[in-house]
Design a protein around this motif. Structure first.
Motif, PDB file in Angstrom:
ATOM      1  N   ASP A 114       0.844  -1.185   0.000  1.00  0.00           N
ATOM      2  CA  ASP A 114       0.000   0.000   0.000  1.00  0.00           C
ATOM      3  C   ASP A 114       0.890   1.250   0.000  1.00  0.00           C
ATOM      4  O   ASP A 114       1.528   1.572   0.999  1.00  0.00           O
ATOM      5  CB  ASP A 114      -0.912   0.009   1.234  1.00  0.00           C
ATOM      6  CG  ASP A 114      -1.918  -1.128   1.208  1.00  0.00           C
ATOM      7  OD1 ASP A 114      -2.368  -1.477   0.102  1.00  0.00           O
ATOM      8  OD2 ASP A 114      -2.240  -1.670   2.281  1.00  0.00           O
ATOM      9  N   ASP A 148       1.466   5.396  -1.858  1.00  0.00           N
ATOM     10  CA  ASP A 148       0.960   6.507  -2.667  1.00  0.00           C
ATOM     11  C   ASP A 148       1.994   7.617  -2.676  1.00  0.00           C
ATOM     12  O   ASP A 148       2.857   7.691  -1.789  1.00  0.00           O
ATOM     13  CB  ASP A 148      -0.367   7.015  -2.120  1.00  0.00           C
ATOM     14  CG  ASP A 148      -1.210   7.702  -3.192  1.00  0.00           C
ATOM     15  OD1 ASP A 148      -0.695   7.916  -4.315  1.00  0.00           O
ATOM     16  OD2 ASP A 148      -2.378   8.026  -2.912  1.00  0.00           O
ATOM     17  N   THR A 155      -4.378  11.509   0.880  1.00  0.00           N
ATOM     18  CA  THR A 155      -3.198  10.645   1.030  1.00  0.00           C
ATOM     19  C   THR A 155      -2.607  10.772   2.423  1.00  0.00           C
ATOM     20  O   THR A 155      -2.262   9.763   3.062  1.00  0.00           O
ATOM     21  CB  THR A 155      -2.136  11.023  -0.026  1.00  0.00           C
ATOM     22  OG1 THR A 155      -2.668  10.811  -1.336  1.00  0.00           O
ATOM     23  CG2 THR A 155      -0.879  10.170   0.141  1.00  0.00           C
ATOM     24  N   ASN A 193      -4.802   8.997   5.026  1.00  0.00           N
ATOM     25  CA  ASN A 193      -4.632   7.545   4.950  1.00  0.00           C
ATOM     26  C   ASN A 193      -3.320   7.100   5.580  1.00  0.00           C
ATOM     27  O   ASN A 193      -3.253   6.064   6.253  1.00  0.00           O
ATOM     28  CB  ASN A 193      -4.687   7.073   3.494  1.00  0.00           C
ATOM     29  CG  ASN A 193      -6.095   7.079   2.943  1.00  0.00           C
ATOM     30  OD1 ASN A 193      -7.065   7.085   3.703  1.00  0.00           O
ATOM     31  ND2 ASN A 193      -6.218   7.081   1.625  1.00  0.00           N
ATOM     32  N   LEU A 204      -2.202   3.417   4.840  1.00  0.00           N
ATOM     33  CA  LEU A 204      -1.171   3.487   3.811  1.00  0.00           C
ATOM     34  C   LEU A 204       0.160   3.156   4.465  1.00  0.00           C
ATOM     35  O   LEU A 204       0.536   3.780   5.458  1.00  0.00           O
ATOM     36  CB  LEU A 204      -1.141   4.899   3.216  1.00  0.00           C
ATOM     37  CG  LEU A 204      -0.457   5.124   1.875  1.00  0.00           C
ATOM     38  CD1 LEU A 204      -1.172   4.347   0.785  1.00  0.00           C
ATOM     39  CD2 LEU A 204      -0.447   6.609   1.547  1.00  0.00           C
TER      40      LEU A 204
END
Length: 415
Positions: A271, A273, A287, A290, A296
């Motif tokens: 996971d 980003d 983002t 998370n 994330l």
């Protein structure tokens, strides 16, 4: 010393207690009395030291105890200028937390979103305005913001401001400030250009330096991996096979690189980003949320986007690309090892980055130990040719082997 011993008023002490704090950090202990006395302040402190509360708490108390110079409409009494949207939002949250019982109004403005809501808030007047340079100047030019009655000016993260090319914007803002004001200047590093800017802004300031400019957090364990540029992604995959690395920020030099690395990690069911300036404000906030909430595992970020991120219990930072400015390394690894917690900073270094590593070692006054890894042999040979004095890599713990003496299939990496 406790917060109660700093001469703070009851509404602020009540808010601090509600946040669960009883003891000020070193910079809070030193800075709060100075700001309460109305003096200019030059603060040099690394990230994660409690710097925001060090100026938010005394500013709130000063505004609460003194009447505005002009009655009636709420003119802006305090302006806090900060380089990034994320940091502006965090500062606004701090004013909300510490000022909840004061009745003082605070607002935040930044670019990347429609200005309508921000202009409505400004029309209603505010005591404290937190702003990024671009949106501030834009709204000043449109006639929504006047600083004639400003009492306190805070320039936060001054070194990052200059790194991001905001020096001309800062000068334009300074020209609009009243001569009679209190100025608070904060920077994690103090190179000559920052000192020159501070001298032009401050009048007979008190100086507070919590840690040496070149220092890194004592509890951060640092290491460097010598690796060819083309093998960096494989090395990152190898490191992230360690499930004990629950959350990490991976720093890269470019926006394109951040997108590419995050995409490759997602292909491996990690996971991840990217966070950089080309992302929309909504996307960046999503983002960050998370990542902070643990949904994330890996945040791949450029320096500009990551400055000001404060994540609890972040143990690992990985420098996929070494920064070409040594002080940036200090900022990066300062994301971890906060509030007395342990932290680990891992750096990848290819042949072209060797001069950057030398500069970093010189700045932090130590040699970052090298660590061996599966992709190092060719990189070490190449690096040794370029620099015979390169530190030798310490071997990692041996991998399990089967009866034939070969690495077990479970420990191999298929690329």
């Amino acid at each position: 010393m406790l917060f109660e011993q700093l001469g703070l008023i009851e509404p602020i002490l009540k808010a601090i207690k509600a946040e669960g704090y009883t003891t000020p950090t070193p910079i809070q202990l030193k800075a709060i009395p100075i700001v309460l006395e109305g003096k200019d302040l030059l603060g040099c402190a690394q990230t994660g030291t409690g710097k925001t509360a060090a100026f938010a708490i005394p500013i709130l108390q000063t505004l609460y105890k003194t009447k505005p110079t002009v009655q009636g409409y709420k003119h802006i009494r305090t302006l806090i200028l900060t380089p990034t949207r994320e940091l502006a939002v965090q500062i606004d949250e701090s004013f909300a937390a510490y000022g909840k019982y004061t009745g003082l109004k605070h607002d935040v403005i930044f670019g990347g979103v429609p200005q309508h809501r921000q202009t409505i808030a400004l029309r209603n007047g505010t005591d404290v305005l937190i702003a990024t340079p671009g949106r501030l100047l834009d709204l000043m030019n449109q006639g929504y913001i006047y600083l004639n009655h400003l009492e306190v000016f805070v320039l936060d993260e001054a070194d990052r401001m200059l790194d991001m090319g905001f020096i001309n914007d800062i000068k334009k803002v300074i020209r609009e400030l009243p001569q009679q004001r209190q100025t608070l200047f904060f920077s994690a590093t103090m190179p000559p250009n920052i000192s020159k800017l501070a001298n032009s802004l401050l009048y007979n300031p008190e100086k507070v330096a919590i840690t040496p400019v070149s220092s890194t957090a004592e509890r951060i364990e640092q290491s460097v991996y010598f690796v060819k540029k083309k093998d960096k992604q494989q090395l990152l995959d190898f490191i992230l096979k360690d499930k004990t690395i629950e959350r990490t920020i991976v720093f890269t030099q470019t926006k394109h690189g951040a997108d590419r690395i995050a995409k490759n990690l997602r292909k491996r069911n990690i996971d991840a980003d990217a966070l950089h300036g080309d992302k929309s404000q909504a996307s960046r906030q999503h983002t960050l949320t998370n990542f902070k909430n643990g949904r994330l595992r890996v945040l791949v970020a450029t320096d500009i986007a990551a400055r000001g991120i404060d994540v609890d219990a972040l143990e690992h930072v990985i420098n996929y690309d070494l920064p070409n400015v040594s002080e940036t390394y200090v900022h990066r690894i300062g994301r971890t090892g906060r509030a007395g917690a342990a932290g680990f900073a891992l750096s990848f270094c290819d042949t072209e980055e060797r001069p950057f590593l030398h500069s970093i070692n010189k700045l932090i006054k130590q040699t970052i130990p090298a660590v061996s890894h599966p992709f190092e042999e060719a990189a070490l040979i190449e690096a040794n040719r370029a620099d015979p004095e390169m530190p030798k890599a310490e071997p990692r713990r041996p991998k399990p082997k089967n009866r034939r003496g070969k690495m077990d299939k479970r420990d191999r990496i298929d690329f």
